[in-house]
Design a protein around this motif. Sequence first.
Motif, PDB file in Angstrom:
ATOM      1  N   LEU A  30       0.429  -0.885  -0.400  1.00  0.00           N
ATOM      2  CA  LEU A  30       0.537   0.113  -0.239  1.00  0.00           C
ATOM      3  C   LEU A  30       0.521   1.582   0.233  1.00  0.00           C
ATOM      4  O   LEU A  30       1.948   1.330   1.173  1.00  0.00           O
ATOM      5  CB  LEU A  30      -0.846   0.186   1.695  1.00  0.00           C
ATOM      6  N   ARG A  31       0.793   2.583  -0.551  1.00  0.00           N
ATOM      7  CA  ARG A  31       1.697   3.654  -1.202  1.00  0.00           C
ATOM      8  C   ARG A  31       0.099   4.720  -0.778  1.00  0.00           C
ATOM      9  O   ARG A  31      -0.743   4.949  -1.342  1.00  0.00           O
ATOM     10  CB  ARG A  31       1.928   3.398  -2.791  1.00  0.00           C
ATOM     11  N   TYR A  32       0.709   5.617  -0.182  1.00  0.00           N
ATOM     12  CA  TYR A  32       0.803   6.563   0.340  1.00  0.00           C
ATOM     13  C   TYR A  32       1.681   7.892   0.219  1.00  0.00           C
ATOM     14  O   TYR A  32       2.792   7.302   0.550  1.00  0.00           O
ATOM     15  CB  TYR A  32       0.420   6.628   1.934  1.00  0.00           C
ATOM     16  N   GLN A  33       1.186   8.628  -0.675  1.00  0.00           N
ATOM     17  CA  GLN A  33       1.871   9.944  -2.010  1.00  0.00           C
ATOM     18  C   GLN A  33       1.626  11.277  -0.579  1.00  0.00           C
ATOM     19  O   GLN A  33       1.415  11.391  -0.634  1.00  0.00           O
ATOM     20  CB  GLN A  33       1.770  10.576  -2.774  1.00  0.00           C
ATOM     21  N   PHE A  34       2.695  11.283   0.271  1.00  0.00           N
ATOM     22  CA  PHE A  34       3.369  11.857   1.481  1.00  0.00           C
ATOM     23  C   PHE A  34       3.146  13.409   0.453  1.00  0.00           C
ATOM     24  O   PHE A  34       3.142  14.991   0.710  1.00  0.00           O
ATOM     25  CB  PHE A  34       4.269  12.025   2.438  1.00  0.00           C
ATOM     26  N   ARG A  35       4.264  13.599  -0.362  1.00  0.00           N
ATOM     27  CA  ARG A  35       5.177  14.908  -1.337  1.00  0.00           C
ATOM     28  C   ARG A  35       4.922  14.525  -2.583  1.00  0.00           C
ATOM     29  O   ARG A  35       4.525  13.112  -2.857  1.00  0.00           O
ATOM     30  CB  ARG A  35       6.229  14.830  -0.675  1.00  0.00           C
ATOM     31  N   THR A  38       8.016  11.962  -2.134  1.00  0.00           N
ATOM     32  CA  THR A  38       8.140  11.129  -1.353  1.00  0.00           C
ATOM     33  C   THR A  38       6.567   9.876  -0.941  1.00  0.00           C
ATOM     34  O   THR A  38       5.871  10.359  -1.242  1.00  0.00           O
ATOM     35  CB  THR A  38       8.651  11.709  -0.018  1.00  0.00           C
ATOM     36  N   ALA A  39       6.768   9.084  -0.918  1.00  0.00           N
ATOM     37  CA  ALA A  39       5.550   7.657  -0.575  1.00  0.00           C
ATOM     38  C   ALA A  39       5.715   6.857   0.514  1.00  0.00           C
ATOM     39  O   ALA A  39       7.554   6.846   0.788  1.00  0.00           O
ATOM     40  CB  ALA A  39       5.437   7.286  -2.002  1.00  0.00           C
ATOM     41  N   GLY A  40       5.089   7.309   1.586  1.00  0.00           N
ATOM     42  CA  GLY A  40       4.962   5.994   2.685  1.00  0.00           C
ATOM     43  C   GLY A  40       4.136   4.375   1.684  1.00  0.00           C
ATOM     44  O   GLY A  40       3.494   4.724   1.142  1.00  0.00           O
ATOM     45  N   LEU A  92      17.648   9.392  -9.161  1.00  0.00           N
ATOM     46  CA  LEU A  92      18.255   9.083  -8.455  1.00  0.00           C
ATOM     47  C   LEU A  92      16.975   9.252  -7.334  1.00  0.00           C
ATOM     48  O   LEU A  92      16.284   9.871  -6.937  1.00  0.00           O
ATOM     49  CB  LEU A  92      19.235   9.557  -7.865  1.00  0.00           C
ATOM     50  N   ILE A  93      16.441   7.209  -6.624  1.00  0.00           N
ATOM     51  CA  ILE A  93      15.577   7.071  -5.947  1.00  0.00           C
ATOM     52  C   ILE A  93      16.054   6.120  -4.934  1.00  0.00           C
ATOM     53  O   ILE A  93      16.707   5.024  -5.506  1.00  0.00           O
ATOM     54  CB  ILE A  93      14.649   6.280  -6.876  1.00  0.00           C
ATOM     55  N   GLY A  94      15.765   6.393  -3.601  1.00  0.00           N
ATOM     56  CA  GLY A  94      15.842   5.943  -2.245  1.00  0.00           C
ATOM     57  C   GLY A  94      14.687   5.149  -1.660  1.00  0.00           C
ATOM     58  O   GLY A  94      13.956   5.272  -1.937  1.00  0.00           O
ATOM     59  N   SER A  95      14.633   3.866  -1.332  1.00  0.00           N
ATOM     60  CA  SER A  95      13.911   3.208  -0.817  1.00  0.00           C
ATOM     61  C   SER A  95      14.487   1.728   0.248  1.00  0.00           C
ATOM     62  O   SER A  95      15.616   1.844   0.914  1.00  0.00           O
ATOM     63  CB  SER A  95      13.416   2.557  -1.611  1.00  0.00           C
TER      64      SER A  95
END
Length: 155
Positions: A30-35, A38-40, A92-95
């Motif tokens: 499940l993804r929630y887009q904070f900004r 940035t996604a939780g 560039l994406i961090g996870s």
Amino acid sequence: MLFRSNYYDYDNPGLKQALNRLDHLITANLRYQFRPTTAGILGYQYGISDYTSNLKSTTTVGTNTYVFNPQSKDQDSHFIYGGVDHSFTSQLIGSVRVGAQITEWDLYNAGGNKGGGSRSSTSPYADASLSYAYAEKSNIRIGVKHQRTATDLFT
């Protein structure tokens, strides 16, 4: 939902006996887009490791003889985790994912040498990575993962 399957088939007899297997992993997040960048993440994974070798080995220590059965390492794992995905740039994406892994073994199918039944263990799970897109449809990923693997278990 994502499904991944890996097949390991070694030519070396020692590795074949200990490591030939099928690994399956089903992932649901499940993804929630904070900004915008940035996604939780709240996620679950179900993993299966099925050892395919029928070769059994025996070892004698003193007057005791031990039989190693590769199927004793067959396991099911449940991963429950939370995390964050962040785009530092468009390339560039961090996870990061942190949670728990619950691993179960069916001791009856492992040869019944422990009286049957099942066994489970809970351990920490963590996965962190950086992905860099250097060309269209091409990227490189580097990371670190901490989890229990089926090769960690010998009965």
